[in-house]
Design a protein around this motif. Structure first.
Motif, PDB file in Angstrom:
ATOM      1  N   LEU A  93     -77.316  -0.631 118.353  1.00 16.97           N
ATOM      2  CA  LEU A  93     -78.173  -1.824 118.388  1.00 16.97           C
ATOM      3  C   LEU A  93     -77.337  -3.011 117.618  1.00 16.97           C
ATOM      4  O   LEU A  93     -77.434  -4.043 117.732  1.00 16.97           O
ATOM      5  CB  LEU A  93     -79.584  -1.663 117.899  1.00 16.97           C
ATOM      6  N   GLU A  94     -76.724  -2.478 116.620  1.00 14.46           N
ATOM      7  CA  GLU A  94     -75.829  -3.625 115.624  1.00 14.46           C
ATOM      8  C   GLU A  94     -74.623  -3.930 116.612  1.00 14.46           C
ATOM      9  O   GLU A  94     -74.335  -5.120 116.673  1.00 14.46           O
ATOM     10  CB  GLU A  94     -75.355  -2.509 114.473  1.00 14.46           C
ATOM     11  N   LEU A  96     -74.509  -4.474 119.707  1.00 19.47           N
ATOM     12  CA  LEU A  96     -75.028  -5.231 120.799  1.00 19.47           C
ATOM     13  C   LEU A  96     -75.202  -6.513 119.964  1.00 19.47           C
ATOM     14  O   LEU A  96     -75.062  -7.881 120.689  1.00 19.47           O
ATOM     15  CB  LEU A  96     -76.214  -4.793 121.712  1.00 19.47           C
ATOM     16  N   GLU A  97     -75.755  -6.455 118.965  1.00 20.05           N
ATOM     17  CA  GLU A  97     -76.309  -7.725 118.298  1.00 20.05           C
ATOM     18  C   GLU A  97     -75.293  -8.679 117.712  1.00 20.05           C
ATOM     19  O   GLU A  97     -75.030  -9.828 118.058  1.00 20.05           O
ATOM     20  CB  GLU A  97     -77.179  -7.586 117.017  1.00 20.05           C
ATOM     21  N   THR A  98     -73.931  -7.656 116.912  1.00 21.92           N
ATOM     22  CA  THR A  98     -72.708  -8.515 116.764  1.00 21.92           C
ATOM     23  C   THR A  98     -72.058  -9.150 117.884  1.00 21.92           C
ATOM     24  O   THR A  98     -71.589 -10.402 117.638  1.00 21.92           O
ATOM     25  CB  THR A  98     -72.149  -7.631 116.041  1.00 21.92           C
ATOM     26  N   GLU A 100     -72.715  -9.580 121.448  1.00 27.71           N
ATOM     27  CA  GLU A 100     -73.542 -10.082 122.510  1.00 27.71           C
ATOM     28  C   GLU A 100     -74.697 -10.945 121.907  1.00 27.71           C
ATOM     29  O   GLU A 100     -75.214 -11.347 122.942  1.00 27.71           O
ATOM     30  CB  GLU A 100     -73.836  -9.168 123.496  1.00 27.71           C
ATOM     31  N   LEU A 101     -75.008 -10.931 120.830  1.00 27.88           N
ATOM     32  CA  LEU A 101     -76.214 -11.525 120.368  1.00 27.88           C
ATOM     33  C   LEU A 101     -77.306 -11.121 121.039  1.00 27.88           C
ATOM     34  O   LEU A 101     -78.361 -11.962 121.273  1.00 27.88           O
ATOM     35  CB  LEU A 101     -76.117 -13.132 120.472  1.00 27.88           C
ATOM     36  N   TYR A 102     -77.369  -9.802 121.564  1.00 34.72           N
ATOM     37  CA  TYR A 102     -78.419  -9.190 122.095  1.00 34.72           C
ATOM     38  C   TYR A 102     -79.250  -8.443 121.410  1.00 34.72           C
ATOM     39  O   TYR A 102     -78.989  -7.319 120.764  1.00 34.72           O
ATOM     40  CB  TYR A 102     -77.764  -8.269 123.466  1.00 34.72           C
ATOM     41  N   THR A 103     -80.422  -8.667 121.444  1.00 33.37           N
ATOM     42  CA  THR A 103     -81.526  -7.700 120.659  1.00 33.37           C
ATOM     43  C   THR A 103     -82.695  -7.329 121.655  1.00 33.37           C
ATOM     44  O   THR A 103     -83.608  -8.356 121.829  1.00 33.37           O
ATOM     45  CB  THR A 103     -82.037  -8.560 119.504  1.00 33.37           C
ATOM     46  N   SER A 194     -87.359  -1.674 118.832  1.00 36.26           N
ATOM     47  CA  SER A 194     -86.174  -1.835 118.010  1.00 36.26           C
ATOM     48  C   SER A 194     -86.265  -2.017 116.715  1.00 36.26           C
ATOM     49  O   SER A 194     -85.664  -1.602 115.834  1.00 36.26           O
ATOM     50  CB  SER A 194     -85.363  -2.839 118.750  1.00 36.26           C
ATOM     51  N   LYS A 195     -87.279  -2.829 116.136  1.00 33.76           N
ATOM     52  CA  LYS A 195     -87.473  -3.001 114.814  1.00 33.76           C
ATOM     53  C   LYS A 195     -87.970  -1.899 114.009  1.00 33.76           C
ATOM     54  O   LYS A 195     -87.611  -1.778 112.687  1.00 33.76           O
ATOM     55  CB  LYS A 195     -88.513  -4.257 114.642  1.00 33.76           C
ATOM     56  N   LYS A 198     -84.581  -0.561 112.982  1.00 32.37           N
ATOM     57  CA  LYS A 198     -83.799  -1.147 112.195  1.00 32.37           C
ATOM     58  C   LYS A 198     -84.462  -1.317 110.757  1.00 32.37           C
ATOM     59  O   LYS A 198     -83.744  -1.291 109.851  1.00 32.37           O
ATOM     60  CB  LYS A 198     -83.738  -2.698 112.764  1.00 32.37           C
TER      61      LYS A 198
END
Length: 252
Positions: A93-94, A96-98, A100-103, A194-195, A198
């Motif tokens: 998840l980290e 993809l977020e970093t 691709e800006l994908y969450t 996902s939250k 996280k």
């Protein structure tokens, strides 16, 4: 409502395997074992993206051939024998977020060791979580073959002691029907916000809903005997992939 949800299926598949060497890419009824979980994830109506988290280039290449995405290779330190699920999913998840800006809203874990999985169970679990936003996760469970109230451990003096404590005198001497109903966590489908991963640093949180399936509806491959038994079910047409809602295809 489902269309607005981004639902990411993650298939964790490290290269090392002790009980069955290279099991994730070993041929299982003519296809690599991991291909079945990829196919089920791609066929599930609620899943919007399927990735494989692996440290192994061979697994990555084969997964790409069967339609999964491999956005990254998992660091070796997160692919050890004792590595739990949580840091593997946090890393995914980290990353993809970093990068691709994908969450995603929801994360679905599809373990390769459950190749004969009903897509309807994937969809039911996802929809159950969406319909219950107060929950943290949904896990598939079934009634176990053995009741833990009839299990024991052996103390330092060699005497048996009940494995589970319960406010019932001698539960191990009671008929099974008199004991509380117990469910076994199958690992067949795990669905989590996902939250939850996280913010609660957990694969489940503390509010977990069950999706109850039949004990004959899931197969977990953990040994060579499990492998042979599961493969025979396909070869003898006792289980048909079309009935599970997917077919396995090499797409490259």
């Amino acid at each position: 409502m489902v269309a607005k949800m981004e639902v990411l299926a993650i298939i964790p598949a490290r290269g090392g395997s002790k009980s069955i060497p290279r099991k994730n890419i070993r041929l299982f009824a003519n296809h690599p074992l991991i291909a079945y979980s990829i196919a089920a994830g791609l066929a599930a109506a609620t899943i919007t993206r399927v990735i494989v988290s692996t440290d192994d280039e061979d697994i990555a290449e084969i997964s790409l051939n069967y339609g999964a995405e491999i956005p990254f290779l998992r660091p070796a330190e997160l692919a050890q024998d004792e590595t739990p699920d949580l840091p593997v999913f946090q890393h995914a998840l980290e990353w993809l977020e970093t990068h691709e800006l994908y969450t995603p809203d929801i994360v679905v874990q599809l373990r390769p060791t459950s190749p004969l999985r009903h897509t309807q169970h994937i969809d039911k679990a996802v929809l159950q979580l969406i319909e219950h936003p107060e929950a943290d996760a949904v896990r598939t469970v079934c009634i176990p073959f053995q009741n833990p109230f009839k299990m024991w451990h052996i103390d330092s003096k060699g005497f048996m002691q009940p494995f589970v404590d319960i406010d019932v005198p001698e539960p191990y001497n009671l008929p099974r029907q008199s004991l509380p109903e117990i469910y076994w966590q199958t690992g067949y489908v795990d669905v989590v916000w996902s939250k939850t991963i996280k913010t609660k640093n957990s694969m489940t949180g503390d509010r977990i809903l069950p999706l109850i399936i039949g004990s004959d509806e899931w197969i977990d491959i953990d040994s060579p005997d499990d492998w042979r038994r599961a493969e025979r079910l396909l070869e003898n047409n006792e289980i048909v992939l079309d009935d599970l809602g997917f077919n396995v295809r090499n797409v490259r």
